[in-house]
Design a protein around this motif. Structure first.
Motif, short mmCIF file in Angstrom:
data_model
loop_
_atom_site.label_atom_id
_atom_site.label_comp_id
_atom_site.label_asym_id
_atom_site.label_seq_id
_atom_site.Cartn_x
_atom_site.Cartn_y
_atom_site.Cartn_z
N UNK A 1 0.86 -1.19 0.00
CA UNK A 1 0.00 0.00 0.00
C UNK A 1 0.89 1.24 0.00
N UNK A 2 0.48 2.27 -0.74
CA UNK A 2 1.25 3.51 -0.74
C UNK A 2 0.35 4.70 -1.05
N UNK A 3 0.87 5.90 -0.83
CA UNK A 3 0.10 7.11 -1.07
C UNK A 3 0.96 8.16 -1.78
N UNK A 4 0.30 9.02 -2.54
CA UNK A 4 0.90 10.20 -3.14
C UNK A 4 0.13 11.42 -2.64
N UNK A 5 0.82 12.52 -2.43
CA UNK A 5 0.13 13.74 -2.04
C UNK A 5 0.81 14.94 -2.68
N UNK A 6 0.01 16.00 -2.94
CA UNK A 6 0.59 17.16 -3.59
C UNK A 6 -0.37 18.33 -3.62
N UNK A 7 0.12 19.44 -4.17
CA UNK A 7 -0.73 20.61 -4.33
C UNK A 7 -0.39 21.29 -5.65
N UNK A 8 -1.33 22.10 -6.13
CA UNK A 8 -1.16 22.88 -7.36
C UNK A 8 -1.62 24.29 -7.09
N UNK A 9 -0.95 25.25 -7.71
CA UNK A 9 -1.39 26.64 -7.67
C UNK A 9 -1.42 27.17 -9.08
N UNK A 10 -2.55 27.73 -9.46
CA UNK A 10 -2.72 28.26 -10.81
C UNK A 10 -3.27 29.68 -10.72
N UNK A 11 -2.50 30.60 -11.32
CA UNK A 11 -2.87 32.02 -11.30
C UNK A 11 -2.80 32.55 -12.72
N UNK A 12 -3.96 32.87 -13.28
CA UNK A 12 -4.05 33.32 -14.67
C UNK A 12 -3.34 32.31 -15.58
N UNK A 13 -2.27 32.71 -16.27
CA UNK A 13 -1.60 31.82 -17.21
C UNK A 13 -0.44 31.03 -16.58
N UNK A 14 -0.21 31.20 -15.28
CA UNK A 14 0.92 30.56 -14.60
C UNK A 14 0.42 29.38 -13.77
N UNK A 15 1.27 28.34 -13.64
CA UNK A 15 0.91 27.20 -12.81
C UNK A 15 2.16 26.62 -12.15
N UNK A 16 1.94 25.96 -11.01
CA UNK A 16 3.00 25.26 -10.29
C UNK A 16 2.40 24.05 -9.59
N UNK A 17 3.09 22.93 -9.66
CA UNK A 17 2.63 21.69 -9.02
C UNK A 17 3.78 21.10 -8.21
N UNK A 18 3.47 20.59 -7.04
CA UNK A 18 4.47 19.91 -6.21
C UNK A 18 3.84 18.64 -5.65
N UNK A 19 4.54 17.53 -5.77
CA UNK A 19 3.99 16.23 -5.37
C UNK A 19 5.08 15.38 -4.73
N UNK A 20 4.68 14.62 -3.72
CA UNK A 20 5.53 13.57 -3.15
C UNK A 20 4.87 12.24 -3.48
N UNK A 21 5.55 11.41 -4.22
CA UNK A 21 5.02 10.11 -4.63
C UNK A 21 5.65 9.00 -3.79
#
Length: 334
Positions: free
Chosen positions: A159-179
């Motif tokens: 069993x395992x889990x992944x978690x992360x977040x995303x931020x999107x502002x107008x035409x810009x985006x950023x994603x960060x995840x721990x798998x």
């Protein structure tokens, strides 16, 4: 010395296959084919359509037991709420090793803008699932009992889990995840690094285009770090979109390089080092609710298993679509 070089190269290839085959869902460039949810759970339900994506990847055509990957994913909002769900199925075979997995995802999206015209959204995602590892030893050749070869198909489910977040502002985006947050035994519990499959991902990009133009451009990069082996690599990507009456045609180029080198014995009997270098052109088309994409990965290193490339196809279908909610160049969301 020639035998030593052959053994070193063989051990390097086998070790790379071992780690790759037990890393869970491998990360290639299919995320660039409108498939960010495949690597970032926070992207589940981020778009104005629910999405189904299926990918197939074949490496080294003509080689026996060459790596093969199949994935199937789906995600979408829960009604008109800010919550979303998703699911991923995959199977990855690499020589004697293989692993299959199934994940379920929950994501939540917080809209900070005054209305849905201006995009300003923070998203959180959590995926949980099971990975089944297999090691087929039935064709291994050995004389008599061997303490490390059982001659059977070893299998282990973790069993395992992944978690992360995303931020999107107008035409810009950023994603960060721990798998692969949790440690797994896999089928090689005596090898310490195969129990730690934790991987850190960071994606950043933006889409540019003049108002009223049918062309838009998307530079981006992705950094990934493998905790168990302390390896790091970076993807540098560029995509271009052209709006048509029937939908959108798009293409791009991705360059992946490792930040760490692998050592080997060269023809002069000296120790050399080379870094992973991959170039991937991408072509895609959106026709109404359907999407098709193809990418070809070429490994440009001087020392490779074979000169053949890696072919990957992606088929997609969008459904339950709402109107384009945001006034922005944001193809992953609108």
């Amino acid at each position: 010395m020639a035998l030593k070089k052959i053994l070193l190269i063989f051990m390097g290839i086998m070790f790379a296959q071992l780690v790759s085959a037990q890393e869970g869902l491998p990360i290639y460039t299919d995320y660039l084919t409108d498939n960010y949810y495949l690597i970032h759970p926070s992207m589940a339900g981020a778009a104005n359509c629910a999405k189904i994506r299926m990918t197939g990847r074949q490496q080294w055509f003509g080689q026996d037991d060459a790596p093969k990957l199949l994935t199937l994913s789906a995600n979408g909002r829960i009604g008109d709420t800010q919550s979303a769900i998703g699911g991923i199925l995959y199977t990855d075979k690499n020589g004697y090793h293989s692993n299959s997995g199934a994940y379920l995802t929950y994501a939540h999206h917080l809209l900070f803008s005054r209305s849905e015209v201006d995009l300003n959204m923070l998203s959180f995602g959590l995926s949980a699932g099971f990975i089944q590892y297999k090691l087929d030893e039935t064709t291994f050749l050995f004389d008599g009992p061997d303490p490390i070869i059982d001659g059977i198909v070893q299998s282990e489910t973790n069993f395992n889990i992944d978690l992360g977040f995303s931020y999107q502002y107008l035409d810009f985006y950023a994603h960060a995840t721990v798998k692969n947050v949790l440690n797994n035994a896999g089928v090689n519990n005596d090898i310490e690094i195969t129990s730690n499959l934790r991987r850190y991902l960071l994606s950043v990009g933006s889409v540019f285009g003049k108002y009223g133009s049918t062309w838009s451009y998307e530079p981006s990069f992705m950094f990934q770090y493998k905790d168990g082996t302390q390896e790091a690599s970076i993807d540098i990507n560029a995509k271009v979109y052209k709006s048509m009456e029937f939908g959108t045609i798009w293409g791009g180029l991705s360059y992946r390089t490792s930040l760490d080198g692998a050592e080997f014995i060269n023809s002069s009997n000296n120790v050399s080092s080379q870094k992973l270098q991959q170039i991937t052109p991408i072509l895609g088309i959106n026709i109404k609710q359907f999407m098709f994409a193809y990418n070809y990965t070429y490994q440009s290193n001087s020392l490779v298993f074979t000169n053949g490339g890696f072919h990957q196809f992606t088929l997609g279908y969008n459904f339950n679509c709402k109107r384009e909610r945001y006034d922005c160049n944001c193809p992953a969301v609108n």
